[in-house]
Write an enzyme that holds these catalytic residues in place. Structure first.
Site, PDB file in Angstrom:
ATOM      1  N   LEU A 174       0.827  -1.211   0.000  1.00 23.20           N
ATOM      2  CA  LEU A 174       0.000   0.000   0.000  1.00 23.20           C
ATOM      3  C   LEU A 174       0.859   1.258   0.000  1.00 23.20           C
ATOM      4  CD1 LEU A 174      -2.548  -1.094   2.761  1.00 23.20           C
ATOM      5  CD2 LEU A 174      -2.888  -1.193   0.273  1.00 23.20           C
ATOM      6  N   GLU A 222       7.017  -3.654  12.103  1.00 21.07           N
ATOM      7  CA  GLU A 222       6.862  -2.727  13.228  1.00 21.07           C
ATOM      8  C   GLU A 222       5.411  -2.312  13.437  1.00 21.07           C
ATOM      9  OE1 GLU A 222       9.033   1.329  14.703  1.00 21.07           O
ATOM     10  OE2 GLU A 222       8.090   1.381  12.732  1.00 21.07           O
ATOM     11  N   ASP A 223       4.642  -2.273  12.354  1.00 23.63           N
ATOM     12  CA  ASP A 223       3.261  -1.794  12.459  1.00 23.63           C
ATOM     13  C   ASP A 223       2.353  -2.736  13.231  1.00 23.63           C
ATOM     14  OD1 ASP A 223       3.637   0.611  11.049  1.00 23.63           O
ATOM     15  OD2 ASP A 223       3.471  -0.438   9.129  1.00 23.63           O
ATOM     16  N   ARG A 242      -4.003  -5.377   6.151  1.00 24.43           N
ATOM     17  CA  ARG A 242      -2.831  -5.702   6.952  1.00 24.43           C
ATOM     18  C   ARG A 242      -3.172  -6.443   8.250  1.00 24.43           C
ATOM     19  NH1 ARG A 242       1.830  -1.560   7.512  1.00 24.43           N
ATOM     20  NH2 ARG A 242       2.756  -3.595   7.972  1.00 24.43           N
ATOM     21  N   ARG A 288      -4.023   5.871   9.708  1.00 22.54           N
ATOM     22  CA  ARG A 288      -3.991   4.477  10.139  1.00 22.54           C
ATOM     23  C   ARG A 288      -4.324   4.285  11.624  1.00 22.54           C
ATOM     24  NH1 ARG A 288      -0.926   1.396   6.380  1.00 22.54           N
ATOM     25  NH2 ARG A 288      -1.450   2.240   4.316  1.00 22.54           N
ATOM     26  N   HIS A 318       2.784   7.620   8.586  1.00 22.48           N
ATOM     27  CA  HIS A 318       2.853   7.370  10.022  1.00 22.48           C
ATOM     28  C   HIS A 318       3.609   8.502  10.706  1.00 22.48           C
ATOM     29  CE1 HIS A 318       2.508   2.885   8.914  1.00 22.48           C
ATOM     30  NE2 HIS A 318       1.408   3.198   9.579  1.00 22.48           N
ATOM     31  N   CYS A 403      10.549   0.727  10.296  1.00 22.63           N
ATOM     32  CA  CYS A 403       9.423  -0.138   9.921  1.00 22.63           C
ATOM     33  C   CYS A 403       9.785  -1.602   9.837  1.00 22.63           C
ATOM     34  CB  CYS A 403       8.869   0.271   8.545  1.00 22.63           C
ATOM     35  SG  CYS A 403       8.366   1.977   8.378  1.00 22.63           S
TER      36      CYS A 403
END
Length: 409
Positions: A174, A222-223, A242, A288, A318, A403
């Site tokens: 994305l 990391e997300d 995700r 997000r 982010h 990330c």
């Protein structure tokens, strides 16, 4: 660090008192054990005599270490070591000098007396000086960071980085704020290998999360979770595509022995929106991460001693696309991507968009992208060693050095 002066003062008092007391007690024990091998049996009077001899020295150690804590000497191990050496030398010298010159039978102050007092550093006071010098940067700094709030009481000296190999459909990842560019999958794999190798060479144990070959963004591990000491908060990604990434991360974190908490719907939160600076947790409110996700995170980490500060994010994917923090707590960022720099106590602008992200490897070493040479030079000029990695293929998908891993320390 974003720490109140009240906490710093309390931490300085606690550490100065505890280190001085431990050193004082160590001297009593050392002399008591030493006397066991002599013809004179140890007695209570020996304990009193040793305690009296080191009493003023311990008072001066307390004062010097308290001052060191207030001025920030415990923020880094090497400044704590310097503080410990200074206190270990000055406190015995001053304490012995005051004792020798005080009272009716005190010696007159003279150069000869000063020389004799310094000579005790090779005799009676040597063990005390060594105890203070060793305790201060080790146990003292560890305790200081716990009391001040810059380190969880559960934190260990382990350094583990969770990573996840790129999916074969990485190029379908994305993007929201940049134009799509072709991604070289083969080059991305090589860059990921180099990134993992850089972490390993810096002393981090790298642990692979189970691959997710059909989830294009899964390399940006990391997300999917945020770690606070021995607690891992499993995120609920803001992009529906995700959300299947989190079970693999959760399994890897459980295997590390962490306690699991999670963000629940209707809250959403991406790990890339969470920036920890000491006991302050900045959370980006953007595309997000929503308000409910921030509220839930605040409720989860407040009992752990963290304060959550919500930050608007409208110009980047982010929060950590726009800003990250150096080991000393200074927040760095590319101003055109930052909604409000006044949110941060200390903000330093960098000249390139890809220079905003740093991974803290140690107190004096950070990992940065090689695509931001001016920013690298700026950070190096601040006294940090910078390890550079090429992650150009991941930057095409709004990724950065933070990330690609979840750091557990």
């Amino acid at each position: 660090m974003t720490i109140s002066w009240g906490r710093r003062l309390i931490a300085s008092l606690v550490v100065a008192f505890v280190v001085a007391i431990v050193a004082h007690a160590a001297m009593i024990v050392a002399f008591y054990i030493g006397s066991l091998g002599t013809s004179t049996a140890p007695s209570g009077s020996l304990i009193v005599a040793v305690s009296n001899y080191f009493s003023l020295t311990s008072v001066f150690s307390f004062v010097l270490l308290f001052i060191a804590g207030v001025v920030g000497a415990f923020d880094r191990w090497w400044t704590a070591l310097i503080a410990g050496v200074i206190a270990g030398v000055l406190a015995p010298v001053v304490g012995t000098l005051v004792t020798a010159t005080s009272g009716a039978n005190g010696s007159p102050f003279s150069g000869e007396l000063i020389g004799a007092v310094f000579g005790t550093l090779l005799g009676l006071n040597l063990l005390y000086a060594l105890a203070i010098a060793v305790l201060t940067p080790t146990f003292g700094r560890w305790l200081f960071r716990i009391v001040e709030g810059t380190r969880s009481r559960f934190e260990t000296d382990r350094k583990v980085a969770l990573v996840r190999i790129p999916a074969t459909n990485l190029s379908e990842g994305l993007i929201t704020h940049i134009e799509r560019e072709p991604v070289d999958a083969e080059l991305a794999d090589k860059q990921w290998d180099a990134y993992v190798a850089a972490l390993s060479e810096a002393g981090w144990q790298t642990v692979e999360v189970t691959s997710a070959d059909t989830l294009a963004d899964s390399v940006f591990v990391e997300d999917t979770a945020i770690v606070f000491g021995d607690v891992a908060v499993i995120s609920l990604p803001g992009a529906d595509e995700r959300r299947a990434e989190t079970p693999g991360t959760e399994a890897a974190l459980r295997a590390q022995g962490l306690r699991i908490e999670r963000i629940e719907a209707p809250g959403t939160l991406d790990g890339g929106d969470v920036l920890k600076v000491g006991s302050t947790v900045y959370v980006g409110r953007g595309g997000r991460t929503n308000a409910e996700g921030i509220r839930q995170l605040r409720a989860l980490v407040a009992p752990l001693g963290y304060t959550v500060v919500a930050v608007p994010v409208t110009k980047a994917l982010h929060l950590k696309t726009a800003v990250t923090a150096l080991p000393d707590g200074t927040v760095i960022g590319y101003e055109p991507l930052v909604d409000n720099v006044t949110v941060f106590d200390r903000f330093l602008p960098v000249p390139e968009a890809h220079g905003t992200a740093v991974v803290v490897l140690s107190d004096d070493t950070v990992l940065m992208s090689s695509s931001a040479p001016q920013s690298v030079a700026l950070v190096e000029d601040l006294g940090y060693r910078v390890v550079q990695v090429d992650i150009s293929e991941f930057e095409k998908l709004e990724g950065c050095v933070t990330c690609l891993s979840i750091r557990i320390r």
